[in-house]
Structure formats: C-alpha cells, structure tokens
Design a protein around this motif. Structure first.
Motif, PDB file in Angstrom:
ATOM      1  N   ASN A   1      -4.774   0.899  -4.321  1.00 21.10           N
ATOM      2  CA  ASN A   1      -4.147  -0.413  -4.186  1.00 21.10           C
ATOM      3  C   ASN A   1      -3.163  -0.439  -3.023  1.00 21.10           C
ATOM      4  O   ASN A   1      -3.239  -1.282  -2.147  1.00 21.10           O
ATOM      5  CB  ASN A   1      -3.430  -0.797  -5.475  1.00 21.10           C
ATOM      6  N   THR A   2      -2.228   0.498  -3.053  1.00 22.36           N
ATOM      7  CA  THR A   2      -1.157   0.511  -2.063  1.00 22.36           C
ATOM      8  C   THR A   2      -0.779   1.949  -1.733  1.00 22.36           C
ATOM      9  O   THR A   2      -0.782   2.806  -2.612  1.00 22.36           O
ATOM     10  CB  THR A   2       0.090  -0.217  -2.603  1.00 22.36           C
ATOM     11  N   MET A   3      -0.443   2.188  -0.490  1.00 29.15           N
ATOM     12  CA  MET A   3       0.149   3.461  -0.079  1.00 29.15           C
ATOM     13  C   MET A   3       1.504   3.168   0.541  1.00 29.15           C
ATOM     14  O   MET A   3       1.679   2.129   1.200  1.00 29.15           O
ATOM     15  CB  MET A   3      -0.742   4.199   0.919  1.00 29.15           C
ATOM     16  N   GLY A   4       2.447   4.055   0.334  1.00 29.92           N
ATOM     17  CA  GLY A   4       3.768   3.790   0.857  1.00 29.92           C
ATOM     18  C   GLY A   4       4.622   5.029   0.968  1.00 29.92           C
ATOM     19  O   GLY A   4       4.217   6.125   0.577  1.00 29.92           O
ATOM     20  N   TRP A   5       5.796   4.818   1.520  1.00 26.58           N
ATOM     21  CA  TRP A   5       6.786   5.885   1.670  1.00 26.58           C
ATOM     22  C   TRP A   5       8.111   5.437   1.068  1.00 26.58           C
ATOM     23  O   TRP A   5       8.552   4.300   1.286  1.00 26.58           O
ATOM     24  CB  TRP A   5       6.995   6.213   3.154  1.00 26.58           C
TER      25      TRP A   5
ATOM     26  N   ARG B   1      11.915  -0.075  13.810  1.00 24.10           N
ATOM     27  CA  ARG B   1      11.995   1.343  14.196  1.00 24.10           C
ATOM     28  C   ARG B   1      10.856   2.167  13.588  1.00 24.10           C
ATOM     29  O   ARG B   1      10.386   3.111  14.218  1.00 24.10           O
ATOM     30  CB  ARG B   1      13.327   1.935  13.750  1.00 24.10           C
ATOM     31  N   PHE B   2      10.449   1.825  12.387  1.00 25.78           N
ATOM     32  CA  PHE B   2       9.398   2.575  11.678  1.00 25.78           C
ATOM     33  C   PHE B   2       8.129   1.730  11.635  1.00 25.78           C
ATOM     34  O   PHE B   2       8.179   0.502  11.535  1.00 25.78           O
ATOM     35  CB  PHE B   2       9.819   2.883  10.251  1.00 25.78           C
ATOM     36  N   THR B   3       6.999   2.430  11.663  1.00 22.41           N
ATOM     37  CA  THR B   3       5.711   1.762  11.552  1.00 22.41           C
ATOM     38  C   THR B   3       4.831   2.526  10.568  1.00 22.41           C
ATOM     39  O   THR B   3       4.629   3.733  10.727  1.00 22.41           O
ATOM     40  CB  THR B   3       4.996   1.690  12.904  1.00 22.41           C
ATOM     41  N   ILE B   4       4.331   1.814   9.573  1.00 24.87           N
ATOM     42  CA  ILE B   4       3.414   2.417   8.615  1.00 24.87           C
ATOM     43  C   ILE B   4       1.993   2.024   8.970  1.00 24.87           C
ATOM     44  O   ILE B   4       1.738   0.895   9.405  1.00 24.87           O
ATOM     45  CB  ILE B   4       3.760   2.002   7.162  1.00 24.87           C
ATOM     46  N   SER B   5       1.081   2.971   8.815  1.00 26.18           N
ATOM     47  CA  SER B   5      -0.325   2.687   9.085  1.00 26.18           C
ATOM     48  C   SER B   5      -1.168   3.561   8.161  1.00 26.18           C
ATOM     49  O   SER B   5      -0.659   4.495   7.539  1.00 26.18           O
ATOM     50  CB  SER B   5      -0.672   2.963  10.546  1.00 26.18           C
ATOM     51  N   ARG B   6      -2.445   3.232   8.055  1.00 26.91           N
ATOM     52  CA  ARG B   6      -3.307   4.033   7.183  1.00 26.91           C
ATOM     53  C   ARG B   6      -4.706   4.139   7.775  1.00 26.91           C
ATOM     54  O   ARG B   6      -5.141   3.284   8.535  1.00 26.91           O
ATOM     55  CB  ARG B   6      -3.337   3.487   5.773  1.00 26.91           C
ATOM     56  N   ASP B   7      -5.351   5.216   7.387  1.00 30.66           N
ATOM     57  CA  ASP B   7      -6.733   5.454   7.771  1.00 30.66           C
ATOM     58  C   ASP B   7      -7.542   5.444   6.473  1.00 30.66           C
ATOM     59  O   ASP B   7      -7.479   6.390   5.685  1.00 30.66           O
ATOM     60  CB  ASP B   7      -6.849   6.804   8.488  1.00 30.66           C
TER      61      ASP B   7
ATOM     62  N   THR C   1      -5.501   8.381   4.133  1.00 28.55           N
ATOM     63  CA  THR C   1      -4.266   8.899   4.710  1.00 28.55           C
ATOM     64  C   THR C   1      -3.356   7.761   5.119  1.00 28.55           C
ATOM     65  O   THR C   1      -3.826   6.729   5.619  1.00 28.55           O
ATOM     66  CB  THR C   1      -4.584   9.775   5.939  1.00 28.55           C
ATOM     67  N   VAL C   2      -2.068   7.970   4.889  1.00 32.51           N
ATOM     68  CA  VAL C   2      -1.058   7.018   5.336  1.00 32.51           C
ATOM     69  C   VAL C   2      -0.084   7.752   6.246  1.00 32.51           C
ATOM     70  O   VAL C   2       0.218   8.933   6.036  1.00 32.51           O
ATOM     71  CB  VAL C   2      -0.319   6.380   4.139  1.00 32.51           C
ATOM     72  N   TYR C   3       0.367   7.052   7.285  1.00 38.56           N
ATOM     73  CA  TYR C   3       1.282   7.614   8.261  1.00 38.56           C
ATOM     74  C   TYR C   3       2.569   6.796   8.297  1.00 38.56           C
ATOM     75  O   TYR C   3       2.562   5.601   8.008  1.00 38.56           O
ATOM     76  CB  TYR C   3       0.646   7.596   9.657  1.00 38.56           C
TER      77      TYR C   3
END
Length: 115
Positions: A32-36, A66-72, A77-79
């Motif tokens: 559903n969701t990935m996060g930090w 300043r921060f950027t979240i992305s996923r593959d 994988t989440v970055y």
C-alpha cells in the motif's frame, strides 16, 4: 514473512547529502505505502516522508524541499534522498512498509549530521 533491509546511513557534515535505501524481501503480494520515519534521542518517532503505491508523496514540513522519496516498484525498494542536511536531522531512520492488514518496520539506520 517480510523483511525490510535498510542501508545508507552514516555521518555527514551539515549541508551534506545522504541516500537511504530500503528493500522489502520475502512474500510480497501487494504494497500500500512505503515510507520513512525517524526518531531522535528523547523524542517520539515521526513521519519523514511516505509514498503510496499509486498516489502522491507526503513530507514532513521540516524536510520539504530538502528530502525526496522515491520507489522502484519492480525492486520493492524505497529511497530517501536527503540534501542540505542539518544537525536537527540527526536520528535513527526507520523504513516502514504497509501491506493490506499489516505493517513492517526496518531495523533502523543511524544518520548523524555533525561537523
């Protein structure tokens, strides 16, 4: 069973950059969701950024710009790209993945911003 494997933390000077990665491994059918999230000493764990599998990203006000979240998707994988780091960004950063009916946490990776 699902495991989250984090990497990319470390020590960086103020103004520097780091990139965190988190890969979900195991029996993965639907995310559903990935996060930090992060937790500094003496403080509660707080959301840093999240990315739904089909929606728009969400950021804490303190990290916007300043921060950027992305996923593959193909790699589960989440970055988290962290730029212009500040001492107040120092914390243990945790990956979080939400599946239908259950959420998992990574083991945490330390990020220290100091000169």
């Amino acid at each position: 069973q699902v495991q989250l494997v984090e990497s990319g933390g470390g020590l960086v000077q103020p103004g520097g950059s780091l990139r965190l990665s988190c890969v979900a491994v195991g029996s993965i059918f639907s995310i559903n969701t990935m996060g930090w999230y992060r937790q500094a000493p003496g403080k509660q764990r707080e959301l840093v950024a999240s990315i739904p599998w089909g929606g728009s990203t969400n950021y804490a006000d303190s990290v916007k710009g300043r921060f950027t979240i992305s996923r593959d998707r193909a790699k589960n994988t989440v970055y988290l790209q962290m730029n212009s780091l500040k001492p107040e960004d120092t914390a243990v950063y945790y990956c979080n993945v939400v599946f239908p009916g259950r959420a998992y946490w990574g083991q945490g990776t330390q990020v220290t911003v100091s000169s």
